[in-house]
Enzyme design. Structure first.
Site, short mmCIF file in Angstrom:
data_model
loop_
_atom_site.label_atom_id
_atom_site.label_comp_id
_atom_site.label_asym_id
_atom_site.label_seq_id
_atom_site.Cartn_x
_atom_site.Cartn_y
_atom_site.Cartn_z
N ASP A 168 0.86 -1.19 0.00
CA ASP A 168 0.00 0.00 0.00
C ASP A 168 0.89 1.23 0.00
O ASP A 168 2.00 1.21 0.53
CB ASP A 168 -0.93 0.02 1.21
CG ASP A 168 -2.14 0.92 0.97
OD1 ASP A 168 -3.23 0.39 0.67
OD2 ASP A 168 -2.00 2.16 1.06
N ASP A 220 -6.82 -4.66 -5.85
CA ASP A 220 -8.03 -3.99 -5.34
C ASP A 220 -7.77 -2.50 -5.21
O ASP A 220 -7.72 -1.96 -4.10
CB ASP A 220 -8.43 -4.59 -3.98
CG ASP A 220 -9.69 -3.95 -3.43
OD1 ASP A 220 -10.49 -3.43 -4.23
OD2 ASP A 220 -9.87 -3.97 -2.19
N CYS A 261 -13.83 -0.66 -8.31
CA CYS A 261 -14.99 -0.10 -7.60
C CYS A 261 -15.42 1.21 -8.25
O CYS A 261 -16.09 2.03 -7.64
CB CYS A 261 -14.69 0.08 -6.12
SG CYS A 261 -13.26 1.09 -5.79
N1 SAH Z 1 -7.91 -4.06 -0.39
C1 SAH Z 1 -8.35 -3.24 0.72
C2 SAH Z 1 -8.99 -1.96 0.30
C3 SAH Z 1 -8.17 -1.14 -0.63
S1 SAH Z 1 -8.63 0.52 -0.74
C4 SAH Z 1 -9.31 -4.05 1.61
O1 SAH Z 1 -9.81 -5.09 1.17
O2 SAH Z 1 -9.57 -3.62 2.72
C5 SAH Z 1 -7.41 1.16 -1.76
C6 SAH Z 1 -6.05 1.31 -1.09
O3 SAH Z 1 -5.13 1.64 -2.12
C7 SAH Z 1 -5.93 2.41 -0.06
O4 SAH Z 1 -5.49 1.87 1.14
C8 SAH Z 1 -4.89 3.37 -0.63
O5 SAH Z 1 -3.98 3.85 0.35
C9 SAH Z 1 -4.16 2.49 -1.58
N2 SAH Z 1 -3.51 3.14 -2.73
C10 SAH Z 1 -3.96 4.14 -3.49
N3 SAH Z 1 -3.12 4.38 -4.51
C11 SAH Z 1 -2.11 3.48 -4.42
C12 SAH Z 1 -0.96 3.19 -5.19
N4 SAH Z 1 -0.67 3.88 -6.29
N5 SAH Z 1 -0.17 2.19 -4.78
C13 SAH Z 1 -0.45 1.47 -3.67
N6 SAH Z 1 -1.53 1.71 -2.92
C14 SAH Z 1 -2.36 2.69 -3.28
#
Ligand code: SAH
Length: 442
Positions: free
Chosen positions: A298, A346, A386
């Site tokens: 993340d 995700d 999403c």
């Molecule tokens: N998979 C998680 C929800 C993900 S929400 C679950 O099941 O609970 C999306 C996440 O992507 C967030 O935590 C955000 O910090 C992260 N994010 C956003 N852009 C990103 C990037 N370029 N690289 C890595 N993480 C990212």
């Protein structure tokens, strides 16, 4: 010169050729018998108060059709409302002839002026909301039975539960609530009291720090509505312990819409696994039950810290949290020739509006392409979107383009959406946004 009939039979044949055969005429739709309207159309302004004396909002023909097709939102350009109407009121909806269509929340600021509450002529009072809440909760008692309240569930999913602009999530014995429109915001004390009465929660948190409220002219706000700040709340997802900080976590504390997809992803997990966009590690921990080793990525340091804490809480040692941009990490890994047997993608919603769809599709294509390069033969890719703006077919096409570019053949094991406690309302496509494909890559 036109042909002359040679016999009466021949004359009938020529007649048929000219006007179509009898069989053709018989299947031609007959004009529907005119329906006689027995009741005289009421004159606007003299509508008999059915169950109450709410102000009337008149809908255009287009809006009436939209309601008839199942939609629950009407835009401002399709209504005529009394000038003195204030935002948040309950209104009666009528067509241009004055016939009753339903009752709705009226919004004074948003382009969505009217959100349908009921198609019945019934009082919209405290009892009405008690009934709506109880109806919403009854579904969760079936799809996510949890008498001991150790899990999490979305109890109220806004328009899809005919409670537009209201979100209620339960984490163990605590509630997190969002009132996203003028009408529910004005009634948040009422909802808090009713939820207290129905569920006796330990605490009710308000998470109104969301941008959509700006469209409604509502300020950002978060805090306690009932009870004391519960701090991090532990709950179970399958056998994994998760933690949500109801006051400071993302969304209302966690991403509950993915709960069933996470459990399902766990079923297929194996070997070396990679969970991209992991947030607090909820997918990663399900994968860790079957995979040998999981890398969870993340971009947020805070998310990774939470993930490490949760892994420790579960005494899980085969998950490594990395703070990195998933795009960069996927590229670096694929250039280094790494292999994974299970990959989860995700990401956050790449398309937030119509204008960003193209860029979003490039984003989805890129991460999926990398994943298809990285996944071992027979490996599993769980890929999600999403973005409401990207529909199922478009998402699937994009995933296919990525697979083709990577020269991989892909089996679809499951086409999934949001968990069952996030129902969608037939006729309201906006309530359907989450797509999750479970793929096996050959
Ligand atoms: N998979 C998680 C929800 C993900 S929400 C679950 O099941 O609970 C999306 C996440 O992507 C967030 O935590 C955000 O910090 C992260 N994010 C956003 N852009 C990103 C990037 N370029 N690289 C890595 N993480 C990212």
């Amino acid at each position: 010169m036109s042909e002359q009939p040679r016999s009466p039979k021949d004359a009938r044949r020529m007649e048929r050729l000219k006007h179509g055969s009898r069989s053709v005429r018989d299947v031609r739709p007959r004009a529907a018998p005119r329906q006689r309207v027995r009741r005289p159309a009421p004159v606007l302004g003299s509508i008999q108060a059915g169950t109450s004396d709410e102000p009337t909002v008149v809908l255009s023909k287009r809006a009436v059709d939209r309601l008839a097709e199942g939609h629950a939102w009407i835009y401002r350009s399709d209504i005529a409302a009394p000038a003195e109407l204030s935002g948040g009121e309950v209104v009666r909806l009528a067509d241009e002839r004055g016939w009753f269509l339903g009752k709705a929340f009226y919004g004074s600021r948003s382009q969505i002026a009217v959100r349908l509450l009921t198609r019945e002529d019934e009082p919209v009072d405290e009892q009405f909301f008690v009934h709506r809440l109880a109806q919403a909760i009854a579904l969760r008692d079936v799809v996510r039975p949890d008498p001991e309240r150790r899990q999490a569930a979305r109890l109220v999913h806004g328009e899809a539960d005919l409670l537009p602009g209201l979100i209620v999530d339960r984490y163990a014995d605590c509630l997190s609530m969002q009132t996203l429109i003028e009408a529910t915001d004005a009634r948040r004390e009422l909802f808090a009291s009713l939820l207290e009465r129905l569920l006796a929660p330990r605490a009710i948190v308000e998470r109104n720090d969301v941008r959509v409220r700006a469209h409604e002219g509502l300020e950002q706000r978060k805090g306690m509505l009932r009870g004391e700040n519960p701090g991090p709340v532990e709950f179970l997802e399958g056998e994994v312990k998760l933690v949500a900080d109801l006051l400071s976590g993302q969304k209302t504390g966690a991403f509950l819409d993915q709960a069933e997809n996470r459990l399902e992803a766990g079923r297929y997990a194996k070997g070396r696994a990679l969970d991209c966009f992991t947030y607090g590690g909820a997918f990663a921990l399900q994968l860790a039950r079957k995979a040998e080793r999981v890398i969870a990525v993340d971009i947020s340091e805070q998310a990774a810290a939470q993930g490490r804490e949760v892994a420790a809480r579960n005494r899980v040692e085969n998950v490594e949290f990395k703070v990195a941009n998933a795009f960069d990490l996927l590229r670096a890994e694929s250039e280094a020739g790494a292999r994974y047997d299970t990959i989860v993608l995700d990401p956050p919603a790449f398309a937030k509006s119509k204008d960003t769809i193209e860029a979003a599709l490039r984003g989805y294509k890129e991460i999926n392409l990398r994943a298809f390069h990285l996944v071992s033969p027979g490996g599993v890719v769980v890929t999600c979107s999403c973005s409401f703006q990207v529909d199922d077919a478009t998402f699937e096409r994009t995933v296919l383009q990525a697979a083709s570019d990577a020269k991989r053949s892909v089996q679809v094991i499951e086409r999934r959406g949001a968990a069952k406690d996030h129902p969608t309302l037939l006729g309201v496509p906006e309530t359907r946004y989450l797509k999750c494909l479970i793929l096996r890559v050959l």
